[in-house]
Design an enzyme around this catalytic site. Sequence first.
Site, short mmCIF file in Angstrom:
data_model
loop_
_atom_site.label_atom_id
_atom_site.label_comp_id
_atom_site.label_asym_id
_atom_site.label_seq_id
_atom_site.Cartn_x
_atom_site.Cartn_y
_atom_site.Cartn_z
N ASP A 53 0.82 -1.21 0.00
CA ASP A 53 0.00 0.00 0.00
C ASP A 53 0.85 1.27 0.00
OD1 ASP A 53 -2.71 1.32 0.49
OD2 ASP A 53 -1.61 2.00 2.26
N VAL A 80 3.24 3.12 -1.46
CA VAL A 80 4.69 3.11 -1.28
C VAL A 80 5.30 4.50 -1.37
CG1 VAL A 80 4.87 0.74 -2.11
CG2 VAL A 80 5.18 2.63 -3.71
N GLU A 132 1.39 0.06 -4.81
CA GLU A 132 0.46 1.16 -5.06
C GLU A 132 1.27 2.44 -4.92
OE1 GLU A 132 -3.47 3.52 -3.39
OE2 GLU A 132 -2.09 2.50 -2.03
N LEU A 175 -4.60 5.25 -15.76
CA LEU A 175 -5.49 4.56 -16.69
C LEU A 175 -6.92 4.60 -16.16
CD1 LEU A 175 -6.95 1.71 -17.72
CD2 LEU A 175 -5.64 3.11 -19.34
N HIS A 176 -7.08 4.39 -14.86
CA HIS A 176 -8.42 4.51 -14.28
C HIS A 176 -9.01 5.88 -14.55
CE1 HIS A 176 -11.14 6.02 -11.13
NE2 HIS A 176 -11.71 4.83 -11.24
#
Length: 580
Positions: free
Chosen positions: A244, A246, A281, A308-309
């Site tokens: 999570d 980083v 992440e 991309l999201h």
Amino acid sequence: MTLFEVWAPRPEAVRLDLEGVVHSMTRSPDGWWRTDIPAASGARYGFLLDDDPTVLPDPRSPRQPDGVHARSALHTLDPAGWTDADWTGRPHAGAVYYELHIGTFTPEGTFDAAIDRLDHLVGLGVTVVEVMPVNAFDGTHNWGYDGVLWYAVQESYGGPDGLQRFVNACHLRGLAVCLDVVYNHLGPSGNYLPRFAPYLTEGRNTWGQSLNLDGPQSDHVRGYILDNAVRWLRDFHIDALRVDAVHALVDRTATHLLAELSVAVERLATHVRRPLTLIAESDLNDPKLITPRAAGGYGLTAQWNDDLHHAVHTAVSGERQGYYADFGSLRCLARTLKHGFFHAATYSSFRGRTHGRPIDRGLIPGSALLAYTCDHDQIGNRALGDRPSAYLTDGQLAIKAALVLCGPFTPMLFMGEEWGARTPFQFFTSHTDPEIAAATASGRKKEFAAHGWPAGEVPDPQDVKTFLRSKLDWTEADEPEHARLLSCYRALLALRRDRPELSDPWLTHVSVDYDEAARWIVVRRGTLALMCNLGEDQVAIPIAGLPLLSWESPTIGPSATTVPGHSFTLLETALPGPRR
């Protein structure tokens, strides 16, 4: 005899409380305290620091049967309980991930209940189950990012034995298991580690004090993290770790913690003779994370790709608030599909500065980036925790799915996405400390009040109804409109599995055409062309071929295909598209 040991350089004296009987411990020069005495499996124990009568749990506690404030319990997984001796693992390349939260994936919210739904994932085409954090946290329900005892498994989910059964069941069905781990902060309730040793620094990140990764005595803190990662992979047979946030790991040493973690995981993979995967992440858009160590990077396998999201979500939904401001055009979407990051040494208006660095498309494959239309953050960090299904048409949901599942990246789904679940995924907590509970609730309301949300409309994270609302309703999947979307997801994943063009990870093999005004975009993968009409009206796109899959039936002409509004069509074309 059982060896009890704890790193505690801060107190002058440390004693072991084993089932109410106090035993002295011997200190070594490096701050470790040890004693070797008889103890039965399941025995409750803790540590007394100096003259404080409070018995504290073990920082490396293997089990917390009574919560994070209580005594630890001796526990070892039963070697005979493993049934996955023939499991050889799954490589990351070619995988399809599915993120889920154990507490809300089923009504019961346990590992055992989740096992009963694994066949659904196999039938869908998933190959890796990504589980949000399960380390011990305060209370009974939580997203998991408030963990305070990283070595213990949350009891309300089924504890360590429940996790063992879950991993066994996944491996039996050919599913790998990825576990979300948090090494950038500790939760606010039940964090006793600073009383033992300098686990934290004075610096802070979004969630609280940072971990001491490069200050005095940080070698032991780093060891605490590395040993924890190895425990999940070795003892629990986990196949991958998603690390999570980083970007919140502050490490100024010559060898970054992530590079050190990469080496440790590679060493373990060699020993257990199965692939082990590390996923970061990160919001840095820094390819160094996923660049091989031999090329000067950290050597992680993959990272989540928020760009991309954002590019897909804004192009389809039209939303532009907050960090979506720079996204939304088809030009942005096309660039991200071809280059991985949109912000790559480009100006970010949200940050007010240049952000990111380009990916070397000849070195790093697209499979090193995880792509998704939804994840826990992009849903749960909205004020109401509303899913895209609450404000988009089913056709728009299908377009988003097609862009991700037919793209060059490693796809990830979020639980319930595949049938357009209407249940929200809201931010929920169950802190037992009244002050922390009140601060969490008020902080959430203030955060969204700054964006114009009335406080009364923002769900109270401490209200159990917020948690219950977030549980999936599995009966939805059988309803006709949901079943149609589910069928589309299955078909897309089947095509991705069957057609090598769709799993080709090289970004240089992707070409994209679009018409900003007409609102259509075409993604070419070899002889396949994904045609998406993001507008409401039908459009004629100058490509013809054989339809393989469509959301709404297109009209195929000799030189063009008419695609209905809010729909996609995947065509087999006569010739491969140009590469540029």
